[in-house]
Scaffold this active site. Sequence first.
Site, PDB file in Angstrom:
ATOM      1  N   GLU A   1      51.778 -41.099   5.543  1.00 41.18           N
ATOM      2  CA  GLU A   1      51.138 -42.334   5.984  1.00 41.18           C
ATOM      3  C   GLU A   1      49.834 -42.464   5.205  1.00 41.18           C
ATOM      4  OE1 GLU A   1      49.149 -44.761   9.649  1.00 41.18           O
ATOM      5  OE2 GLU A   1      48.592 -42.712   9.182  1.00 41.18           O
TER       6      GLU A   1
ATOM      7  N   ASP B   1      55.602 -36.493  14.441  1.00 41.48           N
ATOM      8  CA  ASP B   1      54.355 -36.926  13.834  1.00 41.48           C
ATOM      9  C   ASP B   1      53.460 -35.699  13.660  1.00 41.48           C
ATOM     10  OD1 ASP B   1      52.432 -38.973  13.168  1.00 41.48           O
ATOM     11  OD2 ASP B   1      53.441 -40.216  14.660  1.00 41.48           O
TER      12      ASP B   1
ATOM     13  N   HIS C   1      53.017 -48.821  15.813  1.00 41.76           N
ATOM     14  CA  HIS C   1      52.142 -48.649  16.980  1.00 41.76           C
ATOM     15  C   HIS C   1      50.685 -49.005  16.699  1.00 41.76           C
ATOM     16  CE1 HIS C   1      51.820 -44.978  14.647  1.00 41.76           C
ATOM     17  NE2 HIS C   1      50.624 -44.857  15.178  1.00 41.76           N
ATOM     18  N   ASP C   2      50.353 -49.314  15.454  1.00 40.45           N
ATOM     19  CA  ASP C   2      48.978 -49.714  15.119  1.00 40.45           C
ATOM     20  C   ASP C   2      48.874 -51.195  14.799  1.00 40.45           C
ATOM     21  OD1 ASP C   2      48.000 -47.105  15.268  1.00 40.45           O
ATOM     22  OD2 ASP C   2      48.508 -46.687  13.174  1.00 40.45           O
TER      23      ASP C   2
ATOM     24  N   ASP D   1      50.346 -38.040   9.345  1.00 38.70           N
ATOM     25  CA  ASP D   1      49.351 -39.050   9.700  1.00 38.70           C
ATOM     26  C   ASP D   1      48.194 -39.059   8.687  1.00 38.70           C
ATOM     27  OD1 ASP D   1      48.398 -40.800  11.993  1.00 38.70           O
ATOM     28  OD2 ASP D   1      46.699 -39.415  11.881  1.00 38.70           O
TER      29      ASP D   1
HETATM   30  C1  NOJ Z   1      47.081 -43.371  12.079  1.00 39.15           C
HETATM   31  C2  NOJ Z   1      47.841 -43.516  13.376  1.00 39.15           C
HETATM   32  O1  NOJ Z   1      48.975 -44.289  13.144  1.00 39.15           O
HETATM   33  C3  NOJ Z   1      46.874 -44.137  14.363  1.00 39.15           C
HETATM   34  O2  NOJ Z   1      47.527 -44.540  15.538  1.00 39.15           O
HETATM   35  C4  NOJ Z   1      45.759 -43.171  14.623  1.00 39.15           C
HETATM   36  O3  NOJ Z   1      44.798 -43.775  15.450  1.00 39.15           O
HETATM   37  C5  NOJ Z   1      45.083 -42.753  13.316  1.00 39.15           C
HETATM   38  N1  NOJ Z   1      46.018 -42.433  12.292  1.00 39.15           N
HETATM   39  C6  NOJ Z   1      44.223 -41.537  13.539  1.00 39.15           C
HETATM   40  O4  NOJ Z   1      45.038 -40.409  13.778  1.00 39.15           O
END
Ligand code: NOJ
Length: 540
Positions: free
Chosen positions: A248, A95, A322-323, A195
């Site tokens: 992303e 990442d 994970h989000d 990210d």
């Molecule tokens: C996206 C990531 O997937 C998330 O977990 C993170 O909090 C935010 N970007 C900020 O880096």
Amino acid sequence: MKKEDYIAYEILVKSFKDSNGDGWGDLRGIISKLDYIKDLGVNYIWLTPIYETPNFDNGYDIKDYFTLNNQVGNFSDFEELIEKSRNLDLNIMMDIVVNHTSTHHEWFLKALKGDKYYQDFYYFEENKNNKPPTNWKSKFGGSAWEFLPELNMWYLHLYDATQADLNWENENVVKEIYKIIDFWLNKGVSGLRFDVINVISKPPLPWKDDLEGDGRRFYTDGPKIHKYIKTMVKNTLLVEENLLSIAELSSTDITNVVEYTNPNNKEFVMAFNFHHLKVDYKNGDKWTLMTPDLNKFKNLIQVWQEKIQEGNGWLANFLSNHDQPRHVSRFGNDEKFHSESAKAFGMLYIFLRGTPFIYFGEEIGITNAYFDIEDYRDVESLNYFEIMLEKGISKEKVLEILKQKSRDNGRTLMAWDDSNNAGFTVGEKSWIKPSPGYKTINVANQIEDKNSILSFYKEIISLRKTKDVLSLGSIKFIESPDGIMIYKRILDDNQIIVIINMTDKIISIDESLIIGNIIINNYSDLSNNLKPFQAVAVEV
Ligand code: NOJ
């Protein structure tokens, strides 16, 4: 390997397997589970950030890009992981978080001491009227600006206040970022996930208030974004073929995704977007309770698949990460139809055109966390807990919302067996709890069972690899009743029809659709009256 062959498995490192008993998942833990991962049939492992971090945001707040978080391991563990994975034909993907650094990063610490060179690495603004320079909002709640009384300045953070946005207009910043990318590619990783990469291009100064929203329209897929990406690819090892680079993308649109991922543009190989998941955000607001709108979900999947195909772009497909909450709890029914719905939604996205990203634990149907407040760890959830209470929402209601919406729903421990802490650690404690069903929803319980979710996932992954039509074919959606999704994958004379009942009701479909060779079915029988969450693929 061609991009069509990739099948990825995302590991939230701190929750996967703890080898040394400190309660935190680590690289040696992953090494001990490589055979399990190989056996699933995937060929890429995405590791969430493993850099040195103060860990306010799950490691997405990086303190040093060239040092590993010592809770996770050291470089010798990392090299061993790369080598052992390679021996099993597994690729490792890192990442890369370069929209922001942690405020503990040495660049930011120097900026805080008044060093102008490093202040230029970020967005520092003089305090004019004792209020933030613009009304932009942080994605984690509150203003996107933090005040520094000692400097009488504000700095920009689109995420947590401990994550300061980097200034990509500054060539010195960009050079540092290129060094980071090449460092990790030279270490033998075969892929990078960038990210929130589409928010790095901010508009030219001076910035204005956003009178219609929270500011995101000014910087999402911002003015120079495609130029930044093309230049980055040309000037780093990303230029080499055969690397998996993924964007992303936050709040993006189809036109931009085509531009990011059409191979002629030499930007990214593929991209994540989130529109199909926001179907339970009432009026766009995540922090409300809503049953997912399945018609909207179906429509978004269809439109994105068709348009991205038309533009020769490529999507990274997923339903959990994970989000996000666990999709078996969000879209399926994790009580009455746990196994059926976990299998149905898995098949729904793994057979789409694009690259499937399986999120650890979904292959055994791990559910949401259903925590009490003291069990939550996520910065966003804890911020919104306070924000919602301040708005006058009752504590009970807020807890109900977190049970559906918190990112910690997807961050609970991998469930290896039914022992203490689900077999995640050899120690007594863990940084977070497992989801409540781990006594039965665990790997040990499913591995030998031919009807388990785990066995079904292995079967669909294997079909995805052995049937070229599922990886290389084009996609066409077929009109279907509400609650049902039907699409066809087509390659020359080969066709596979994928039929998914996304509901807990019996729904009838046209009989002609199920004539052919049934290659997979999550029930033991099939008629045109599809059972709750029935999922079948028919070769015609
Ligand atoms: C996206 C990531 O997937 C998330 O977990 C993170 O909090 C935010 N970007 C900020 O880096």
